[in-house]
Design a protein around this motif. Sequence first.
Motif: not given
Length: 105
Positions: A31-44
């Motif tokens: 869940n942490v891995l997904f949240a980091f990857c999702f938020a990273n892409e959403l930011f861009f």
Amino acid sequence: MYSSLTSGATSHKNISESSNFILRAYYSNNNVLFAFCFANELFFVVLYLSSFGFTGSVRMVLWVLAVLTGPICTGKQIINCIQFANASKSLAQVDIEERKHSKKN
């Protein structure tokens, strides 16, 4: 990933207990891995959408999303740098061992 495979690991997500504590926390919970990857892409994506000059409520939503995902994106980039440093050390160690082995033969 390449450095993990050259050192004999089956996946770059298999982190030993002796490795960096940030990487252990990052890879130990999906869940942490997904949240980091999702938020990273959403930011861009938010940065890209911001370039279109929206006004009003759309601009406010984009700003809020950027503020929420920006720190997570920064954390993800720090994790990327840690991974790069660890991979560099791992590849250098493999190279040193291969050179020692080739000198013996």
